[in-house]
Design an enzyme around this catalytic site. Structure first.
Site, PDB file in Angstrom:
ATOM      1  N   GLU A   1       7.099 -22.017   8.553  1.00 49.09           N
ATOM      2  CA  GLU A   1       7.327 -21.145   9.700  1.00 49.09           C
ATOM      3  C   GLU A   1       8.202 -21.792  10.767  1.00 49.09           C
ATOM      4  OE1 GLU A   1       3.884 -21.458  12.892  1.00 49.09           O
ATOM      5  OE2 GLU A   1       3.075 -20.892  10.933  1.00 49.09           O
TER       6      GLU A   1
ATOM      7  N   GLU B   1       0.807  -1.220   0.000  1.00 52.10           N
ATOM      8  CA  GLU B   1       0.000   0.000   0.000  1.00 52.10           C
ATOM      9  C   GLU B   1       0.844   1.276   0.000  1.00 52.10           C
ATOM     10  OE1 GLU B   1      -3.067   0.252  -0.460  1.00 52.10           O
ATOM     11  OE2 GLU B   1      -4.032  -1.619   0.127  1.00 52.10           O
TER      12      GLU B   1
END
Length: 304
Positions: free
Chosen positions: A113, A82
């Site tokens: 992870e 963004e």
């Protein structure tokens, strides 16, 4: 072990969750969400410190790098993505990484992870430098991918920030700074995409927006460095120029056309009555700070 983590605990308010009506579920979620902003607010000083460090590093040519697994990684990538359209920032300035690579944005990558070396490798791959700031996002505060990356970042000399929703988390030992909004147990036990995810998004909003404000990307509360890439943003650019100059719609369009759609340049041109190239020089000398550029271009004659 996860048993001691606040984010994994059972929430007494939702113990009969499957027996509630739909409206009761909605009200319960809303009631639980009401405390998120307060939890984030308790971390105000830590967030402000992070913003100042990030701003200093960006000003010196460094980067802001988010990395995490699952929801945490996705939120970091979202915030990074963004920044260019909102602040006209270089896409390489704010970077988002996720355990398992780009495909993990939409599909879970099992085991990614759990490997601390992957966090280090992902940071190596983007040539992490001592001038960068890394934000390791791990709701649990114990994700091996994030801890591995934070440990590598500190060894290299980058500034390491940990973002978690648990107090006294494991990642604390691997950070220069920890931001820990503790939002309490989720209504759906362990579903940290909910309250913890919302708190994470709020903190990331503050980090990127605060740093960009310090970089001169705003004028008052106007996003004067936006990149007009579609009809909505073109309309917003006109509104911003009108608000910052007092001109009408036609004049705003004319200013933007003369300045290749650059909102800041158009505003400086109007206030200083100089050509676009001269306005750009003023902005460069002011390190992009619009108010300072106008002050310099008018010898302080224009008060804003």
């Amino acid at each position: 072990m996860l048993d001691h983590l606040t984010t994994e605990a059972s929430n007494p308010a939702s113990e009969q969750l499957d027996e509630l009506s739909t409206l009761e579920v909605v009200k319960l979620i809303n009631d639980q969400d009401a405390g998120i902003a307060e939890a984030v607010g308790r971390q105000a000083q830590q967030i402000a410190t992070a913003i100042d460090v990030i701003s200093d590093r960006l000003h010196s040519g460094g980067r802001l790098i988010y990395f995490g697994a699952g929801t945490s990684g996705r939120l970091g990538i979202l915030d990074a993505a963004e920044c260019p359209p909102t602040f006209r920032s270089d896409p390489r300035q704010v970077v988002g990484l996720i355990a398992g690579g780009p495909s993990a944005m939409t599909t879970a990558v099992e085991g990614a992870e759990d490997n601390p070396s992957l966090g280090m490798q992902d940071l190596e791959r983007i040539s992490l430098s001592p001038n960068d700031v890394v934000v390791g996002i791990a709701t649990s505060g114990r994700t091996p991918y994030v801890i591995g990356g934070l440990e590598y970042a500190r060894e290299l000399g980058a500034y390491a920030i940990g973002l978690t929703c648990n107090d006294n988390s494991e990642l604390k030992s691997y950070c220069d700074l920890v931001i820990a909004p503790v939002v309490g147990p989720e209504i759906l036990s362990g579903s940290t995409r909910m309250k913890a995810g919302t708190a994470t998004k709020m903190v990331l909003n503050m980090l990127s927006t605060g740093a960009m404000i310090r970089q001169g990307k705003t004028f008052g509360n106007l996003m004067v460095d936006l990149r007009a890439t579609n009809t909505k943003l073109n309309a917003r650019a006109r509104r911003i120029v009108k608000a910052a100059t007092g001109v009408d719609d036609a004049e705003a369009v004319e200013l933007l056309d003369r300045c290749n759609g650059e909102v800041k340049t158009a505003i400086v041109v109007h206030h200083t009555e100089q050509a676009p190239d001269a306005a750009r020089t003023l902005l460069d000398r002011a390190y992009g700070h619009l108010r300072r550029a106008i002050h310099d271009g008018t010898n302080g004659a224009v008060r804003l």
